[in-house]
Design an enzyme around this catalytic site. Structure first.
Site, PDB file in Angstrom:
ATOM      1  CE  LYS A 162      11.891 -28.886  -7.094  1.00 20.85           C
ATOM      2  NZ  LYS A 162      11.556 -29.446  -5.801  1.00 20.85           N
ATOM      3  CG  ASN A 163       7.947 -28.274  -5.547  1.00 21.05           C
ATOM      4  OD1 ASN A 163       8.854 -29.070  -5.759  1.00 21.05           O
ATOM      5  ND2 ASN A 163       8.125 -27.135  -4.894  1.00 21.05           N
ATOM      6  CB  CYS A 200      18.387 -31.288   2.967  1.00 27.63           C
ATOM      7  SG  CYS A 200      17.183 -30.002   2.858  1.00 27.63           S
ATOM      8  NE  ARG A 206      12.775 -29.997   3.294  1.00 28.01           N
ATOM      9  CZ  ARG A 206      12.767 -29.918   1.977  1.00 28.01           C
ATOM     10  NH1 ARG A 206      13.897 -29.761   1.321  1.00 28.01           N
ATOM     11  NH2 ARG A 206      11.652 -29.997   1.296  1.00 28.01           N
ATOM     12  CG  ASP A 242      10.141 -23.522  -2.812  1.00 26.68           C
ATOM     13  OD1 ASP A 242      10.776 -23.676  -1.758  1.00 26.68           O
ATOM     14  OD2 ASP A 242       9.399 -24.408  -3.302  1.00 26.68           O
ATOM     15  NE  ARG A 288      16.545 -31.571  -5.828  1.00 28.55           N
ATOM     16  CZ  ARG A 288      15.914 -30.967  -4.823  1.00 28.55           C
ATOM     17  NH1 ARG A 288      16.558 -30.182  -4.012  1.00 28.55           N
ATOM     18  NH2 ARG A 288      14.642 -31.179  -4.602  1.00 28.55           N
TER      19      ARG A 288
END
Ligand code: UD1
Ligand code: PEP
Length: 435
Positions: A22-23, A117, A122, A306, A398
């Protein structure tokens, strides 16, 4: 509202395949906007809600985007519009990654301010500092960030105060079409940065040093579409390494790249878990008794933030006192309260949490607070007594493709249900218990 229902107690065995990262895919899709000529074809793209969101952002900006069978095709050769509105940025902060490309292509970009968030405030000041150093005028107002430049961006020397992943990526994209050379110091070294640099270079850019602390970009006049295969998702892979370890299982995680996971593997080895590198991935063989360890999250190659919540799930099962210190995000412990609902002996002390294990985890209804917390609570459910119900699955979607199906294929007792079907299911479980 969907829920994941897990009944704990099954050991996981077998093989699981990881998806594209994803990243890595989000910045690569944002970078396709730089190609004024030809189509970009991105392969090994995971079917995640974030990918649909970034595709929507690109369509809004006037690019043609198709997503089918794990492949995204982008034609960004028409004139692009300049604005990424709040409805997209709210869904996914990574939408700000279109800013560098838009500014370099159009000389103008207007992107909604991302806002806070679940894991912290952030800010994006380091992205903006980079654009300003390259000659852009940046204004913030009415909920938008607007950046514009007369003519083209100019190469500059930029020092990042923190090795921000997003700032490194946004500045790399902008600098690729700037006039002259940009040198970015104290950059992020994550594997996803290297993947983006490889993609940009295939488009015709001249990016050197990705994966080290300094990146040098010689700007070019035009970039063109190209083909690229996204690297495997090291965070999804790491999550399955922990799934195997927590259930005392034996699992081959296909596609996992050992060099991308070295800090996680080192820490799990300290706990007693055994790893074997195989031709197509990493095999994890758990130990009966796990040892407590201390963890500190850091930019790559340090321990990834993460993986922090999934590691917390594992450490709750280890014997002794463990401490996790979160240094990357200011508020990434929202899942602690949910672990406590499952009987986790865990408390927050400033930027650290302290756990005493092994905890006898108990099934409970828990809510995912972010995408990694969603996975971590499910991992705990795999070893908890009774039923664990995990809600707020929009977060899970997500970052994980078919997470429950992959765990079920490894032997977990897990399913994903809608609220209606849960009533029937709970009734049948109670009937089983009474039988
Ligand atoms: C889509 C994507 O790739 N997301 C990842 C990316 O997020 P993201 O790119 O947002 O993370 P950053 O590395 O930029 O942020 C790290 C820290 O730096 C701070 N910061 C960042 C930029 C800035 O201009 N000013 C500033 O203060 C942030 O608030 C945070 O505390 O890297 C994070 C850190 O590995 C990961 O957790 C995310 O999964
Ligand atoms: C925090 C994460 O992602 P994002 O930056 O997209 O919110 C993550 O992938 O764990």
């Amino acid at each position: 509202m969907d829920k994941i229902i897990v009944r704990g107690g099954k050991r996981l065995n077998g093989t699981v395949k990881v998806e594209g990262a994803k990243n890595a895919v989000l910045p690569v899709i944002a970078a396709t906007l730089l190609a004024s000529d030809g189509k970009s074809i991105i392969k090994s793209v995971p079917t995640l809600s974030d990918v649909y969101t970034i595709n929507e952002v690109l369509r809004y900006l006037n690019a043609d985007v198709h997503f089918e069978n794990g492949e995204v095709t982008v034609d960004a050769s028409k004139e692009l519009s300049v604005e990424a509105p709040f409805e997209y940025v709210r869904k996914m902060r990574a939408s700000v990654l279109v800013m560098g490309s838009l500014l370099a292509r159009n000389g103008h970009a207007r992107v909604a301010l991302p806002g806070g968030c679940a894991i912290g405030s952030r800010p994006i000041d380091q992205h903006l500092k980079g654009f300003e150093a390259m000659g852009a005028k940046v204004q913030v107002g009415n909920g938008f960030i607007e950046a514009s430049v007369d003519g083209r961006l100019k190469g500059a020397k930029i020092y990042l105060d923190f090795p921000s992943v997003g700032a490194t990526e946004n500045i790399m994209m902008a600098a690729s079409l700037a006039v002259g050379t940009t040198v970015i110091e104290n950059v992020a070294k994550e594997p996803e940065i290297v993947d983006l640099a490889n993609f940009l270079n295939k488009m015709g850019a001249k990016v050197r040093g990705a994966g080290t602390g300094t990146i040098r970009i010689e700007g070019v006049d035009v970039l063109h579409g190209t083909e690229h295969v996204i690297i495997p998702d090291r965070i999804e892979a790491g999550t399955f390494l922990i799934a195997a370890a927590i259930t005392n299982g034996n699992v081959l995680v296909q596609g996992a790249v050992p060099e991308h996971l070295s800090s996680l593997i080192a820490k799990m080895e300290e706990m007693g878990v055994v790893f074997k590198e195989e031709e197509d991935g990493i095999r994890v063989i758990s130990a009966e008794n796990l040892k407590a360890v201390d963890i500190k999250t850091m930019p790559h190659p340090g321990f990834p933030t993460d993986m922090q919540s999934q590691m917390m799930a594992l450490l709750l099962r280890a014997k002794g006192t463990s401490m996790i210190t979160e240094t990357v995000f200011e508020n990434r412990f929202m899942h602690v309260e949910e672990f406590r609902r499952m009987n986790g002996d865990v408390k927050i002390e400033g930027r650290s949490v302290v756990m005493n294990g092994p905890t006898n985890l108990q099934g409970a209804e828990v809510a995912a607070t972010d995408l990694r917390a969603a996975a971590a609570l499910i991992l705990s459910g795999l070893v908890a007594d009774g039923i664990t119900r995990v809600t707020e699955l929009k977060h899970l979607d997500r970052g994980y493709v078919n997470f429950h199906e992959k765990l079920a294929a490894l032997g977990a007792d897990i399913e994903r249900i809608t609220e209606e079907s849960e009533l029937t299911l709970t009734a049948s479980y109670v009937a089983d218990l009474n039988a």
